[in-house]
Design a protein around this motif. Structure first.
Motif, short mmCIF file in Angstrom:
data_model
loop_
_atom_site.label_atom_id
_atom_site.label_comp_id
_atom_site.label_asym_id
_atom_site.label_seq_id
_atom_site.Cartn_x
_atom_site.Cartn_y
_atom_site.Cartn_z
N LEU A 228 -52.92 -0.16 -57.11
CA LEU A 228 -53.37 -1.50 -57.44
C LEU A 228 -53.73 -1.61 -58.92
CD1 LEU A 228 -55.65 -2.13 -54.33
CD2 LEU A 228 -53.52 -3.33 -54.86
N PRO A 229 -53.58 -2.79 -59.51
CA PRO A 229 -53.93 -2.96 -60.92
C PRO A 229 -55.43 -2.91 -61.15
CG PRO A 229 -53.35 -5.07 -59.92
CD PRO A 229 -53.04 -4.02 -58.90
N LYS A 230 -55.86 -2.63 -62.37
CA LYS A 230 -57.27 -2.47 -62.70
C LYS A 230 -58.11 -3.69 -62.32
CE LYS A 230 -57.12 0.96 -66.40
NZ LYS A 230 -57.46 1.23 -67.81
N GLY A 231 -57.60 -4.87 -62.54
CA GLY A 231 -58.40 -6.07 -62.30
C GLY A 231 -58.33 -6.62 -60.89
N TYR A 232 -57.76 -5.85 -59.97
CA TYR A 232 -57.57 -6.37 -58.62
C TYR A 232 -58.91 -6.65 -57.94
CZ TYR A 232 -55.91 -6.92 -53.84
OH TYR A 232 -55.65 -7.42 -52.60
N GLU A 233 -59.01 -7.79 -57.25
CA GLU A 233 -60.20 -8.16 -56.50
C GLU A 233 -59.85 -8.21 -55.01
OE1 GLU A 233 -61.81 -11.80 -57.93
OE2 GLU A 233 -62.17 -11.04 -59.96
N PHE A 234 -60.58 -7.44 -54.22
CA PHE A 234 -60.32 -7.40 -52.78
C PHE A 234 -60.72 -8.74 -52.14
CE2 PHE A 234 -60.78 -2.80 -53.64
CZ PHE A 234 -59.58 -2.37 -53.10
#
Length: 300
Positions: A228-234
């Protein structure tokens, strides 16, 4: 392997044997049971340290015997363990129907007194003496021993205790640091095992850092394992692996028919595969977009 063993020490694993997807829910937990555990777990651990009765057994018996504190005997007489008067009891009493009508039960001023008497009852009873030769972590041996010694007449008593302990992960309280860990993470994620990999289901608001902290994994590894990318928000509902995914699906899963809403990434997560390997197996790359519904994606 160290990460897996650490997680296994604290959690019940719900095994989805033979499945590569999350198909069907684990047995549902009762909120009333969870509230009871939260309320009395400290007392159970204190009793374990003093009298060497596993906290898991104490909590499971309290839950089962008192209906999570909702039985009439628990509510009106603070008797959480269904302990009857016996010939030597000189304390308060109450009458209730059980195996026979109008039986004599012990009554207490508060629940903590009931927990203490439960410890003394087991520790001082000759028929339970063999239980104290077992390891404090052997909750199955304790459960079966209690049934064999005649604590309850229910033929499934041991099985019911074991099921409660495993469903709610009560055995963690029998281990050093278990109570402290649970106080630090009061609402832990339930780990599962599928594709021979440990995973949890993300909740909205989770972060790589919070999941990593809970399971003793570096946040960068949580992100790396799940590609997943660094800025991913679950957003909640995502499969989050706690260890590195496989190069291909586990044995028995050769191909997958694409369904509405699928993507190459979601398929990779369902089957615990690294995304780049899934692309390679199907002669695709990231620019090829979403596979058509009904098309076949190869997993091996």
């Amino acid at each position: 392997m160290k990460i897996r063993m650490r997680i296994l020490r604290y959690f019940l694993l719900s095994f989805f044997l033979g499945l590569a997807v999350v198909s069907g829910a684990a047995q549902k937990r009762s909120k009333a049971y969870e509230e009871y555990i939260h309320k009395y777990r400290k007392i159970a651990v204190e009793e374990m340290k003093r009298y060497h009765v596993p906290a898991s057994i104490t909590l499971a018996q309290g839950l089962l015997e008192s209906g999570a504190g909702r039985s009439q005997l628990a509510r009106k007489s603070n008797n959480h363990f269904g302990i009857k008067c016996g010939r030597y009891w000189e304390g308060r009493t109450v009458r209730a129907d059980d195996d026979a009508p109008n039986e004599c039960f012990r009554a207490y001023r508060h629940a903590k007194e009931s927990y203490r008497d439960h410890s003394k009852f087991l520790r001082g009873g000759s028929r339970y003496a063999s239980l104290f030769k077992l390891k404090i972590t052997d909750y199955k041996g304790w459960a079966r021993g209690l049934k064999k010694a005649g604590y309850a007449t229910d033929p499934r008593y041991a099985t019911r205790l074991i099921n409660i302990i495993e469903l709610y992960g009560l055995d963690r309280y029998d281990k050093k640091g278990g109570l402290e860990w649970m106080e630090k993470f009061p609402d832990p994620h339930q780990p599962y095992l599928a594709n021979d990999l440990l995973y949890v289901i993300a909740r909205k608001g989770d972060t790589f850092k919070s999941i990593g902290k809970e399971f003793g994994i570096k946040k960068k590894n949580v992100r790396k394992y799940n590609e997943l990318p660094k800025g991913y928000e679950f957003q909640g509902g995502e499969i989050v692996y706690l260890e590195e995914k496989h190069k291909h699906a586990v044995n028995g899963f050769i191909s997958y028919v694409v369904r509405p809403g699928d993507s190459m990434y979601s398929i990779a997560q369902k089957f615990g595969m690294r995304l780049e390997n899934l692309y390679r197996l199907n002669g695709m790359d990231e620019d090829d977009g979403i596979p058509a519904v009904g098309s076949i994606v190869w997993l091996q």
